[in-house]
Design an enzyme around this catalytic site. Structure first.
Site, PDB file in Angstrom:
ATOM      1  N   ILE A  50       0.817  -1.211   0.000  1.00  0.00           N
ATOM      2  CA  ILE A  50       0.000   0.000   0.000  1.00  0.00           C
ATOM      3  C   ILE A  50       0.848   1.257   0.000  1.00  0.00           C
ATOM      4  O   ILE A  50       0.327   2.363  -0.012  1.00  0.00           O
ATOM      5  CB  ILE A  50      -0.961   0.017   1.209  1.00  0.00           C
ATOM      6  CG1 ILE A  50      -0.189  -0.226   2.487  1.00  0.00           C
ATOM      7  CG2 ILE A  50      -2.039  -1.045   1.055  1.00  0.00           C
ATOM      8  CD1 ILE A  50      -1.024  -0.191   3.731  1.00  0.00           C
ATOM      9  N   GLY A  51       2.140   1.097   0.030  1.00  0.00           N
ATOM     10  CA  GLY A  51       3.018   2.258  -0.010  1.00  0.00           C
ATOM     11  C   GLY A  51       4.423   1.807  -0.344  1.00  0.00           C
ATOM     12  O   GLY A  51       4.750   0.628  -0.272  1.00  0.00           O
ATOM     13  N   GLY A  53       8.771   3.381  -1.107  1.00  0.00           N
ATOM     14  CA  GLY A  53       9.709   4.487  -1.029  1.00  0.00           C
ATOM     15  C   GLY A  53      11.113   3.944  -1.091  1.00  0.00           C
ATOM     16  O   GLY A  53      11.326   2.750  -1.279  1.00  0.00           O
ATOM     17  N   ASN A  54      12.083   4.808  -0.913  1.00  0.00           N
ATOM     18  CA  ASN A  54      13.464   4.355  -1.003  1.00  0.00           C
ATOM     19  C   ASN A  54      13.829   3.390   0.112  1.00  0.00           C
ATOM     20  O   ASN A  54      14.774   2.625  -0.005  1.00  0.00           O
ATOM     21  CB  ASN A  54      14.405   5.550  -0.978  1.00  0.00           C
ATOM     22  CG  ASN A  54      14.683   6.053  -2.369  1.00  0.00           C
ATOM     23  OD1 ASN A  54      14.181   5.504  -3.338  1.00  0.00           O
ATOM     24  ND2 ASN A  54      15.480   7.088  -2.476  1.00  0.00           N
ATOM     25  N   GLY A  56      12.021   0.944   1.097  1.00  0.00           N
ATOM     26  CA  GLY A  56      11.432  -0.360   0.855  1.00  0.00           C
ATOM     27  C   GLY A  56       9.963  -0.176   0.562  1.00  0.00           C
ATOM     28  O   GLY A  56       9.594   0.560  -0.345  1.00  0.00           O
ATOM     29  N   LEU A  58       5.590  -0.498   2.211  1.00  0.00           N
ATOM     30  CA  LEU A  58       4.645  -0.679   3.295  1.00  0.00           C
ATOM     31  C   LEU A  58       3.570  -1.640   2.825  1.00  0.00           C
ATOM     32  O   LEU A  58       3.083  -1.546   1.711  1.00  0.00           O
ATOM     33  CB  LEU A  58       4.012   0.652   3.658  1.00  0.00           C
ATOM     34  CG  LEU A  58       3.149   0.547   4.912  1.00  0.00           C
ATOM     35  CD1 LEU A  58       4.002   0.655   6.151  1.00  0.00           C
ATOM     36  CD2 LEU A  58       2.100   1.612   4.928  1.00  0.00           C
ATOM     37  N   LYS A  73       5.891  -2.266   7.803  1.00  0.00           N
ATOM     38  CA  LYS A  73       6.898  -1.497   7.089  1.00  0.00           C
ATOM     39  C   LYS A  73       8.112  -2.393   6.861  1.00  0.00           C
ATOM     40  O   LYS A  73       8.654  -2.964   7.804  1.00  0.00           O
ATOM     41  CB  LYS A  73       7.265  -0.272   7.939  1.00  0.00           C
ATOM     42  CG  LYS A  73       8.101   0.771   7.244  1.00  0.00           C
ATOM     43  CD  LYS A  73       8.182   2.009   8.142  1.00  0.00           C
ATOM     44  CE  LYS A  73       9.031   3.102   7.550  1.00  0.00           C
ATOM     45  NZ  LYS A  73       9.083   4.297   8.400  1.00  0.00           N
ATOM     46  N   ASP A 164      11.258  16.436  10.734  1.00  0.00           N
ATOM     47  CA  ASP A 164      10.582  16.037   9.491  1.00  0.00           C
ATOM     48  C   ASP A 164       9.139  16.525   9.467  1.00  0.00           C
ATOM     49  O   ASP A 164       8.224  15.783   9.095  1.00  0.00           O
ATOM     50  CB  ASP A 164      10.635  14.516   9.318  1.00  0.00           C
ATOM     51  CG  ASP A 164      10.412  14.095   7.866  1.00  0.00           C
ATOM     52  OD1 ASP A 164      10.453  14.971   6.980  1.00  0.00           O
ATOM     53  OD2 ASP A 164      10.191  12.896   7.624  1.00  0.00           O
TER      54      ASP A 164
END
Length: 460
Positions: A50-51, A53-54, A56, A58, A73, A164
């Site tokens: 479902i997600g 990114g760099n 890995g 999710l 995650k 962040d």
């Protein structure tokens, strides 16, 4: 704060999993069943992606002991810049009981990956901002602000600075849950201890530091290469509050030949925009907040009570009631799914071993990791076929709009047909050595939807 929804939550309680395994046990903590189902630990079944990114990706997961949905995650064990265990350590440092923090149920190996299992939450403030046509009312912003000052105070009380701040990293709870009106803070991949655990002293002031955070919201001192401390988290929050009120910030949409030049322009524009101009046509308290946090000394403990009171008194003076009726209440919140939300934010980032990426231009076709163009509202995942959002907890440290993506993993690993846990990464953009950045089309841990192509939409 009166988190309105005190009625009994008829959903199953958050997964109370077995004690979190740290991955150092000799006993295997993941397995694949005879039917090919991937497990994390003894009771968490890994579901669809479902997600990504760099770091890995999710995955949606399920606690087979309780039937609760969770977020899983995943980060490749051989990541060149591993951060998942550090993030897990920070979550444990923060504790599992504080309001507005996701619960962490498990950490351990999962095949070629390290896995962290977290509570499922609802959509992010950026998604809700989209849902509300990209402007929040003063009442909604104040209810958000009062909560987030408390969240940041708590994080700071645990000797951490967040570094962040961006709307993608603040999530509401799931619909129908008693936490649905609470603003949660997620994704501690860029956090740092500002109190040295050995000496118990504040970290020293330094300059010439790499940029860490999201360029759109980061403090002026961060742009200047100064070491961050508590004041910088609060200043970034102030910029985010004004983003919500104004719909955009004066330093969005700036063009430059290189990313380094662009970040420089953003910082220059922030410095050259008087607080009075930034907060023009809004209550004076907004300007007072920014002036206060910008004047704090590097080592100084902020007066969180003063800042909360500043907004609470304005809230009361306006005749508002803290009923948690935000601007998005009553609007249809989409069912969570596997689409990827890309953002128009600008991030310049590094954090010792973390680099960040910058979003592609909005005219550039944005695709999810499967190569299929994302569509707003393309939520193909039904959680129990219920119409409540189950976006995963921490927008992975690499996520979208404001774009602070730590380059956690650069495996660019393609999944084999039978491999349910592959990680993907985006190709890096060349930038000056002092500022490590990689192209950002990052996806949140929970979901990322492609934004509507508003002609007036705000740019990076």
């Amino acid at each position: 704060m009166d988190p309105n929804n005190r009625e009994k939550d008829d959903r199953p309680r958050p997964a109370k999993a077995l004690p979190v395994r740290t991955g150092h046990s000799s006993r295997p903590s993941s397995s694949t069943t005879s039917s090919g189902v991937l497990m994390v630990g003894p009771n968490f079944r890994v579901g669809k992606k479902i997600g990504c990114g760099n770091f890995g990706e999710l995955r949606l997961g399920k606690n087979l002991y309780t039937n609760e949905y969770v977020a899983i995650k995943l980060e490749p064990i051989k990541s060149r810049a591993p951060q998942l265990h550090l993030e897990y350590r920070f979550y444990k440092q923060l504790g599992n009981t504080a309001e507005g923090l996701p619960q962490v149920f498990y950490f351990g190996p999962c095949g070629k990956y390290n896995a962290m299992v977290l509570e499922l939450l609802g959509p992010s403030l950026e998604d809700l901002f989209d849902l509300c046509d990209r402007t929040f009312t003063l009442k909604t912003v104040l209810m958000i602000a009062i909560q987030l000052i408390s969240r940041m105070e708590y994080v700071h009380s645990k000797n951490l600075i967040y570094r962040d701040v961006k709307p993608e990293n603040f999530l509401i709870g799931r619909q129908g849950n008693k936490k649905e009106h609470i603003i949660h803070i997620i994704d501690f991949g860029l956090a740092k201890e500002y109190i040295d655990p050995e000496t118990k002293k504040h970290i020293p002031y330094r300059e010439h530091k790499s940029l860490t955070g999201t360029a759109r919201y980061m403090s002026i001192n961060t742009h200047l290469g100064k070491e961050q401390s508590r004041r910088d988290d609060l200043e970034a929050l102030g910029h985010m509050f004004m983003y919500f009120l104004r719909g955009s910030l004066p330093w969005q949409g700036l063009k430059a030949d290189t990313l380094k030049e662009r970040y420089q322009k953003i910082g220059d524009t922030k410095r050259n925009t008087p607080v009075e101009v930034l907060c023009e046509n809004f209550p004076e308290e907004m300007a007072t907040y920014l002036r206060y946090v910008r004047r704090l000394d590097f080592f100084e403990k902020p007066d969180y009570d003063y800042l909360r009171t500043l907004f609470s008194e304005l809230f009361e003076r306006k005749g508002y009631t803290f009923d948690c009726v935000y601007d998005w209440v009553g609007r249809p919140i989409p069912t969570p799914g596997g689409s990827v939300h890309v953002d128009s934010g600008t991030s310049a980032i590094t954090r010792e071993s973390h680099a960040h990426r910058e979003r592609p231009s909005q005219t550039q076709p944005l695709r999810n990791q499967t190569g299929v163009p994302d569509r707003r509202g393309a939520w193909d995942l039904q959680v129990g076929r219920q119409a409540h959002p189950a976006y995963l907890v921490p927008h992975l440290a690499s996520d979208r709009h404001g774009g602070s993506v730590q380059v956690m993993s650069s495996t660019n690993g393609q999944l084999n047909a039978d491999d349910q846990t592959g990680g993907h990464s985006n190709a890096p953009i060349t930038a000056q050595a002092e500022v490590e950045v990689v192209e950002e089309a990052k996806c949140c841990c929970f979901f990322k939807r492609k934004r509507k192509n508003h002609s007036q939409r705000h740019h990076k």
